[in-house]
Design a protein around this motif. Structure first.
Motif, mmCIF file in Angstrom:
data_model
loop_
_atom_site.group_PDB
_atom_site.id
_atom_site.type_symbol
_atom_site.label_atom_id
_atom_site.label_comp_id
_atom_site.label_asym_id
_atom_site.label_seq_id
_atom_site.Cartn_x
_atom_site.Cartn_y
_atom_site.Cartn_z
ATOM 1 N N PHE A 82 0.816 -1.211 0.000
ATOM 2 C CA PHE A 82 0.000 0.000 0.000
ATOM 3 C C PHE A 82 0.852 1.263 0.000
ATOM 4 C CE2 PHE A 82 -3.712 -2.507 1.592
ATOM 5 C CZ PHE A 82 -4.651 -2.028 0.691
ATOM 6 N N LYS A 83 1.848 1.308 0.882
ATOM 7 C CA LYS A 83 2.550 2.563 1.144
ATOM 8 C C LYS A 83 3.844 2.732 0.359
ATOM 9 C CE LYS A 83 4.116 5.461 4.988
ATOM 10 N NZ LYS A 83 3.256 6.580 4.569
ATOM 11 N N HIS A 89 -2.300 0.023 -5.491
ATOM 12 C CA HIS A 89 -2.811 1.133 -6.303
ATOM 13 C C HIS A 89 -2.663 0.834 -7.795
ATOM 14 C CE1 HIS A 89 -2.192 3.003 -2.359
ATOM 15 N NE2 HIS A 89 -3.074 3.909 -2.729
ATOM 16 N N ALA A 158 -3.860 -2.704 6.442
ATOM 17 C CA ALA A 158 -4.293 -1.826 5.354
ATOM 18 C C ALA A 158 -4.651 -0.431 5.850
ATOM 19 C CB ALA A 158 -5.484 -2.433 4.627
ATOM 20 N N GLY A 159 -4.966 -0.314 7.126
ATOM 21 C CA GLY A 159 -5.353 0.989 7.664
ATOM 22 C C GLY A 159 -4.220 1.765 8.295
ATOM 23 N N GLU A 161 -0.427 3.778 8.528
ATOM 24 C CA GLU A 161 0.439 4.654 7.759
ATOM 25 C C GLU A 161 1.914 4.385 8.028
ATOM 26 O OE1 GLU A 161 -0.176 6.644 5.378
ATOM 27 O OE2 GLU A 161 -2.351 6.462 5.443
ATOM 28 N N ALA A 244 -11.476 -2.045 4.621
ATOM 29 C CA ALA A 244 -10.202 -1.340 4.799
ATOM 30 C C ALA A 244 -9.498 -1.096 3.459
ATOM 31 C CB ALA A 244 -9.297 -2.141 5.733
ATOM 32 N N TYR A 245 -9.487 -2.110 2.600
ATOM 33 C CA TYR A 245 -8.847 -1.942 1.284
ATOM 34 C C TYR A 245 -9.591 -0.903 0.464
ATOM 35 C CZ TYR A 245 -5.679 -6.002 1.500
ATOM 36 O OH TYR A 245 -4.666 -6.867 1.815
ATOM 37 N N LYS A 247 -11.396 1.630 1.474
ATOM 38 C CA LYS A 247 -11.146 2.966 2.008
ATOM 39 C C LYS A 247 -9.754 3.438 1.622
ATOM 40 C CE LYS A 247 -11.125 5.575 6.343
ATOM 41 N NZ LYS A 247 -11.332 5.507 7.838
ATOM 42 N N ARG A 248 -8.760 2.570 1.703
ATOM 43 C CA ARG A 248 -7.374 2.962 1.418
ATOM 44 C C ARG A 248 -7.182 3.276 -0.068
ATOM 45 N NH1 ARG A 248 -2.596 2.122 4.506
ATOM 46 N NH2 ARG A 248 -0.995 3.403 3.517
#
Length: 251
Positions: A82-83, A89, A158-159, A161, A244-245, A247-248
């Motif tokens: 994710f990050k 993405h 997933a939530g 940072e 969660a996915y 929202k992210r």
């Protein structure tokens, strides 16, 4: 289904390139653990519930290995995609659905856990720690506890940072569960006030199911209750992961 298989193929391709990094933790370490604790310490412990300590501890180590693999694969890899690499993405920019991302990843973890469980069982049989034909269901039990663990932990990851919360997860969930969920000794030896915490852990239910299957003895609770609890955690975790996915990936 095609999207899920595409995600699975991606993860298997990546694993094919760095599989050697997981050999020690997934295959060698559990075997060494059985030899050192089951045989070494077991020579001093004697028997537990009428079984030699090696036979008693092997099902717990088997379930614990699946539990720890599921958490390990659901923390940094999920946050990283994710990050840092933003692989999720990139997937979102394709026709792939969020459910494909979740199911493909969870299926990959199931395969990892299933293979590791089978290999561990072969080694356990060599050491004489298998006492029932029901042992054939233990890889399925390990796969179920892996899903019941990996799904909610993936949603949790997933939530996030940053990875600072993972230290809390390992310190207050993984380590206590490994130590006090029946892997090394019966939960009934714990104080009454603490036992509900052990019963709430998916690892305890998997340990008891694996122990019943490998020793040919009935679990402390009905099988349907143990399995049902793990299924509820898995379904709830998948639902949470979907939220969660989603929202992210709105960004």
């Amino acid at each position: 289904m095609a999207g899920t298989l595409a995600i699975l193929e991606r993860h298997l391709t990546i694993y094919k390139r760095n599989w050697y990094a997981s050999v020690f933790s997934s295959f060698i370490l559990p075997v060494l653990f059985v030899i050192s604790i089951g045989i070494g310490v077991g020579s001093y412990v004697g028997t537990v519930d009428g079984w030699e300590y090696l036979s008693y501890i092997v099902p717990g180590v088997l379930a614990s290995g699946a539990f720890q693999t599921a958490i390990g694969e659901s923390t940094f890899p999920v946050l990283g995609d994710f990050k840092w690499s933003r692989a999720y993405h990139a997937m979102r920019a394709t026709p792939l659905r969020i459910k494909d991302m979740i199911f493909g990843w969870q299926l990959y973890i199931q395969i990892r856990v299933f293979i590791a469980s089978v290999i561990f069982l072969v080694v356990s049989a060599i050491f004489g720690a298998v006492h029932s034909p029901w042992v054939v269901v233990t890889p399925l039990i390990c796969a179920l506890v892996a899903l019941a663990t990996a799904a909610p932990v993936s949603a949790f990851s997933a939530g996030l940072e940053n990875d600072s919360y993972f230290a809390l997860l390992f310190r207050f969930i993984v380590i206590p569960s490994t130590l006090f969920a029946g892997v090394f000794f019966p939960v009934t030896q714990l104080p009454l006030l603490v036992r509900p915490l052990a019963y709430a852990s998916p690892l305890w239910h998997a340990v008891e199911l694996c122990r019943a299957a490998m020793l040919g003895t009935p679990p402390p609770w009905p099988v349907a209750v143990h399995v049902g609890y793990l299924i509820v955690l898995a379904v709830g975790g998948l639902y949470w992961a979907d939220r969660a996915y989603s929202k992210r990936l709105k960004d």
